[in-house]
Design an enzyme around this catalytic site. Structure first.
Site, PDB file in Angstrom:
ATOM      1  N   HIS A 107       0.616  -1.455  -0.127  1.00  0.00           N
ATOM      2  CA  HIS A 107       0.200  -0.077   0.133  1.00  0.00           C
ATOM      3  C   HIS A 107       1.173   1.442   0.084  1.00  0.00           C
ATOM      4  O   HIS A 107       2.468   1.283  -0.193  1.00  0.00           O
ATOM      5  CB  HIS A 107      -0.844  -0.380   1.558  1.00  0.00           C
ATOM      6  N   ASP A 109       0.913   5.239   2.072  1.00  0.00           N
ATOM      7  CA  ASP A 109      -0.137   5.272   2.883  1.00  0.00           C
ATOM      8  C   ASP A 109      -0.451   7.370   2.097  1.00  0.00           C
ATOM      9  O   ASP A 109      -0.349   7.678   1.455  1.00  0.00           O
ATOM     10  CB  ASP A 109       0.332   6.070   3.745  1.00  0.00           C
ATOM     11  N   HIS A 265       4.598   0.096  -0.272  1.00  0.00           N
ATOM     12  CA  HIS A 265       5.495  -0.822   0.536  1.00  0.00           C
ATOM     13  C   HIS A 265       4.619  -1.164   1.867  1.00  0.00           C
ATOM     14  O   HIS A 265       3.602  -1.889   1.509  1.00  0.00           O
ATOM     15  CB  HIS A 265       6.070   0.478   2.448  1.00  0.00           C
ATOM     16  N   ARG A 280       4.776   6.878  13.140  1.00  0.00           N
ATOM     17  CA  ARG A 280       5.332   7.710  12.301  1.00  0.00           C
ATOM     18  C   ARG A 280       4.267   8.598  12.368  1.00  0.00           C
ATOM     19  O   ARG A 280       3.609   8.914  13.366  1.00  0.00           O
ATOM     20  CB  ARG A 280       4.680   6.291  10.856  1.00  0.00           C
TER      21      ARG A 280
HETATM   22  C1  SIN Z   1       3.282   1.525   7.362  1.00  0.00           C
HETATM   23  O1  SIN Z   1       2.968   0.994   6.704  1.00  0.00           O
HETATM   24  O2  SIN Z   1       2.823   2.710   8.074  1.00  0.00           O
HETATM   25  C2  SIN Z   1       4.037   0.751   8.778  1.00  0.00           C
HETATM   26  C3  SIN Z   1       5.428  -0.308   8.286  1.00  0.00           C
HETATM   27  C4  SIN Z   1       5.971  -1.013   9.077  1.00  0.00           C
HETATM   28  O3  SIN Z   1       5.220  -0.880  10.466  1.00  0.00           O
HETATM   29  O4  SIN Z   1       6.858  -1.526   8.663  1.00  0.00           O
END
Ligand code: SIN
Length: 300
Positions: A107, A109, A265, A280
């Site tokens: 996905h 963000d 990612h 994050r």
């Molecule tokens: C996310 O997708 O924001 C988290 C990625 C992760 O936890 O590695």
């Protein structure tokens, strides 16, 4: 203000670089921030090791790259810091401290926002280690490279096509860690389904990027169900080809920034019952998807 002499260690992949020579717990001057921004655009994923950051530092560093947004799941934000979203499987006093299995599907963000998020900065506070091996890696795939590698007839087919992204459907998918809290009506109303260009022009570099993802893209608009399924299955497989991927093995103190247009990612959930805590921030996008500026009008 710190003026840092940055050095760059490129990863053995089509994206990703380690930036050395800067302590981000101290404010950096504009020239250093501009250089970090330039390196971010060039490498799509950049990271800094051994950073000792307070939430204030994390927000300050992020805000030098753009305004920070508040996640729709405010229940997962760090108490007192609505701009810091916690990704963690830690439970305190019977309550998860953050999103337990966030990001365990490919996905990008903020891909359901009218102004898709520019990028995200993930800070590793606690990483799971088993028998000396650090688990809980995150994979990043380059959407500029994935687009560039498409056969010319596929590029022509996708030119001008739109797809539908749905946060509500993506959020409601079955989770590996069991059920998660349902979205409230107020949360849903902040993220209505959104039509997006399948190939998006990067707002800063102008490069074409594949912008559909398995997590939130539900269909291609204006074609039959079967054509939509066939195309999405093809594209979702295509973006996971190993030659587009950098896999990050986390160390505590890593701050890693990814570009949400040039990459997507996927977090690897291989560590339960060990504990992982990441924090994050997410940088707001600069323009509305509706203004058309992001659409590629023809195959590039
Ligand atoms: C996310 O997708 O924001 C988290 C990625 C992760 O936890 O590695």
């Amino acid at each position: 203000m710190l003026s840092a002499r940055l050095s760059v260690r490129k990863m053995d992949a089509v994206l990703g670089a380690e930036i050395q020579g800067v302590d981000l717990s101290k404010p950096v001057d504009d020239a250093t921030a501009t250089e970090i921004d330039r390196l971010w655009l060039e490498h799509e994923v950049i990271f800094f090791r051994q950073q000792n950051l307070t939430p204030e530092d994390h927000i300050r560093v992020s805000e030098q790259l753009g305004p920070v947004e508040v996640h729709v799941r405010t229940d997962c934000c760090r108490p007192g810091y609505p701009k810091v979203f916690i990704v963690s499987n830690i439970v305190e006093n019977g309550k998860p401290i953050g999103a337990g299995d966030a990001g365990t599907i490919w996905h990008s963000d903020g891909c359901c926002y009218d102004k898709p998020s520019r990028g995200s900065l993930l800070y590793a506070r606690q990483v799971p280690v088993k028998d000396g091996v650090t688990l809980g890696d995150t994979m990043f795939s380059s959407m500029t490279q994935a687009y560039a590698a498409l056969p010319p007839e596929m590029k022509r087919r996708l030119a001008g096509m739109n797809a539908l992204n749905s946060y509500v459907k993506g959020y409601s998918r079955p989770r590996k860690t069991g059920p998660i809290p349902a979205l409230t009506e107020a949360q849903k109303s902040k993220v209505p389904d959104l039509e997006i260009p399948v190939v998006r022009k990067h707002p800063f570099t102008g490069k074409p990027c594949l912008f559909v993802n398995e997590g939130y893209t539900t269909r291609i608009v204006g074609v039959s169900d079967s054509e939509s399924r066939e195309l999405l299955d093809y594209l979702f497989r295509h973006v996971t080809r190993p030659e587009f991927i950098y896999r990050h093995n986390w160390r505590e103190g890593d701050l890693l920034a990814w570009d949400n247009c040039a990459t997507q990612h996927c977090a690897i959930m291989d560590y339960a019952p060990l504990l992982r805590r990441m924090e994050r921030t997410t940088i707001t996008g600069s323009a509305s998807i509706k203004d058309g500026a992001y659409a590629m009008s023809r195959a590039a």
